[in-house]
Structure formats: C-alpha cells, structure tokens
Scaffold this active site. Structure first.
Site: not given
Ligand SMILES: *Cc1c(COP(=O)(O)O)cnc(C)c1O
Length: 394
Positions: A110, A181, A206-207, A353
C-alpha cells in the site's frame, strides 16, 4: 459462532462487500458511545482519565486485538493511524540493524507504507534505500544486506496473501528485522504472530475490526525486544512517568513506550464496543466461512460475466478475505453496482474489489450480489455518463 448479522446495523436491502475498507457499525456502539459521552465525558470531565480509565484504554484494547492476531498479553498497543505505526516500527527496525541500509518491500504494498519509508530514509539521511521486488520474488530478495523486510500480508488490490511463516523464517535466517502490516489480515484471516517470530506488526481497526472511520491503529512488538526499543516518536504518553513532566525523555516500561500522545478516547470507545462482536469467534471457523463465500462469488461471477477477469489468486489459500476482478471500465461498473445497493469499491487502474466478511454476510447475500453484477454486465447498464464521474474517494 456464525452468523452474527444481527450484531450489525446494515441498511435494509444493502449488500455490503466493503468491510475490508470500512467495517459497518456494530449495534453495540451507539449506546456505548452515548453512555461514554454523557456519563464519562459529560459527568466526569477530566476525572474520566482516572475514573473511567481512559488512560488504560490503549493497552487494554491492545490485549483484545492481540487475541485476534496471536499476540501475547502486553505486546500490542493502540493509537494514532497506521501510517504513524508503520513509521515507528520501521524506525525501530532500522535502529536494530545499524550496519545495514536496505528496507525491502514489494510492489504490491500500500502506498502509504512505502511513502513513510521514503520519508524516514530522507529524515535519517544515512544512506538507506527502499528496495521493491515483485511479491512473487520477495523471498529470494531477502538477503543479508537487508535491514528490514516490510510487507503487507494481504495485497489491498488483489487479495494475494504472503505466507507469513516462511517469509518471517527467511528474514530471521539472514538476520533481517521483519515487519508485517496486518491491515487486511486482522479480523480477516488467522494470524499467529508469536509463531511467526516476527519482530513487529502493525495494522488498522476500521477495516475488518469495524472500529469506525478514523479508528486507532495498533502496533505489536515481540515481547523480548520491547525493552530495547528507543522510540523515534518519543511522545509524552510513551514516557516512563508522563506526569512527572521531566525535561528528558525516558521510555515507559513495556509496550506503552510505543504510545505517542493523547489517545482518541471516543474512537477507542467505539472500537471497544465493536470488538464485542468478536467475542467467542474462532478465526479458523471464520476463515472457512470466508473461503466458502469468496469461492461461491468467483464461481457465480465467472459463469456469467466473461468481461471480468479474476485478479485474485485462484487458490483460496493464497488469498485473503477479498476477491478482485479486473475490468477496464471497472470504475463505472462499480458505480452502477453501488447504485443498486451492492457496495464494493474500485482501485486504480482497473480493479473491482469485493470483501467477504462472514460476521455479517451469508450465501444468499453473495448470490444476490452476483445476480445484480451479472445483470449490470449483460445489459451494459454501467455504460452511462453518471457512472463515469470520479469522486474524491473511489
Ligand atoms: C488501509 C491501509 C493503510 C491506511 O493507513 P492509515 O494511516 O490508517 O490511513 C495503510 N497501509 C495499508 C497496507 C492499508 O491497507
């Protein structure tokens, strides 16, 4: 254990296949938040930090999240956002390997994880480099020059899942620090951090954990390493004695040294209530249910939508809890689907998705979603201007 649909507030008629991006509201949350606002903040004001133990919330919630990811007590703490937790873990990992200069990640990661690495490298200005390999080639790229391996277990676009155990073992063999992660793993697939032996893990709530928009992130540090870490973000609430107000930073004992500043008490309270939905959930059972739903969806969509190409691994054991299809007009097709109350999302350049969350989805929902998608594709009803204007969030 399942189904637990009645524990969630889902609008009538909506089929929600986006719990991998933002989980729905648990029914336990509004009452708990209302009570917190009135009885704690409203009635106790500043006394709430002690009376209602707001100060203990980040570590208390850490233990609850830890149970879902195979982490022992007192090894996980909540706070900040995932981007910040990535930064903290990376900074600590680089400090542990001062003679090595490479951060290794993969091209499926990400963007924020990669951006945070870039920013840290610039800030340190000690000649570190971020090296990216394709996910397929990552294991061979873990060599003795690598300081830190930083990977997201489940790819946000395709759902492809790394084998946490073998990659962590490979990193350990060459002496690289391993950071996982778990953004798309926590609450989605069984995770055993202790067995993996990895040094750090981070993730958001939050996911799949349904903590609500802006819910705090978490960080795990392998227990034997916690006392060695000299936190890069040395905020006062990670201090050994915040209320001694000393001029110099001294890290707290234990995982609380990974805290930074004042916790988001409202968000933590929402998350704490939302986590009740996970009480008694067996992650292996949840995984079986998620695989059954995603296999069903793939079968039903492939049988009727030849325009869509599966972009996720076909082997369910190599997938997280989402299914992605590639389609050049995927943005418009997803908008058309959302207009029919089947909610997924779109990731550039061409990925539709769909997340599968057995706590509140069943086989009937999946069939209905596949029916509506097939209708949109066969009639071509997606091909209208109103579905092609891009919003700020896709
Ligand atoms: C959703 C997600 C994020 C989001 O980061 P925030 O700081 O909470 O906005 C970061 N890394 C990955 C791999 C994600 O899937």
């Amino acid at each position: 254990m399942l189904p637990r649909k009645s524990l969630f507030e889902l609008p009538d008629g909506m089929i929600y296949l986006d719990g991998n991006s933002l989980g729905p509201l648990a029914r336990s949350v509004p009452g708990r938040l209302d009570q917190m606002l009135r009885d704690e903040w409203g009635a106790h004001l500043i006394k709430g930090w002690n009376l209602d133990d707001w100060m203990g919330q980040p570590a208390r919630l850490g233990d609850r999240v830890g149970r879902l990811i195979g982490a022992p007590e007192a090894s996980v703490v909540l706070g900040d956002t995932l981007s910040v937790k990535v930064f903290q873990a990376l900074a600590a990992g680089l400090q542990m390997r001062p003679d090595r200069k490479v951060i290794l990640s993969d091209t499926g990661n990400f963007p924020t994880d990669l951006y945070m690495a870039e920013g840290l490298i610039k800030q340190l200005d000690r000649g570190h480099a971020l090296k990216l390999e394709t996910p397929e080639d990552i294991a061979e790229a873990i060599t003795a020059e690598v300081a830190v391996v930083m990977l997201t277990q489940v790819d946000y676009r395709t759902g492809r899942m790394h084998d946490m155990q073998s990659i962590s073992e490979r990193a350990a063999e060459v002496g690289a620090v391993m950071i996982w992660d778990l953004a798309h793993s926590a609450g989605a697939v069984p995770v055993d951090l202790t067995a993996s032996g990895c040094e750090f893990a981070v993730g958001c709530t939050y996911k799949y954990l349904n903590g609500g928009p802006g819910a705090p992130a978490f960080i795990y540090v392998r227990p034997d390493l916690i006392e060695q870490i000299d936190p890069a973000l040395s905020g006062w609430l990670g201090h050994a004695e915040p209320f001694a107000f000393e001029h110099q930073y001294r890290p707290a004992q234990g995982i609380e040294r990974m805290r930074v500043g004042t916790p988001s008490v409202l968000q933590m309270t929402a998350l704490e209530a939302a986590l009740d939905a996970w009480d008694g959930v067996d992650m292996a059972e949840l995984r079986d249910a998620s695989i059954a739903l995603s296999e069903q969806f793939i079968m039903q969509v492939e049988a009727r939508c030849p325009e869509l190409t599966l972009a996720s691994p076909r082997d369910p054991l190599r997938r997280g809890s989402q299914v992605s299809f590639a389609f050049d007009e995927g943005y418009a097709a997803m908008q058309a689907l959302i207009a029919r109350d089947v909610i997924g999302d779109f990731r550039a350049p061409n990925i539709m998705r769909f997340g599968f969350t057995p706590l509140y989805l069943d086989a009937d929902d999946v069939t209905r979603a596949a029916d509506i998608l097939a209708d949109i594709m066969t009639t071509g009803s997606w091909d209208q201007p109103q579905f092609k204007t891009r919003s700020r969030v896709t």
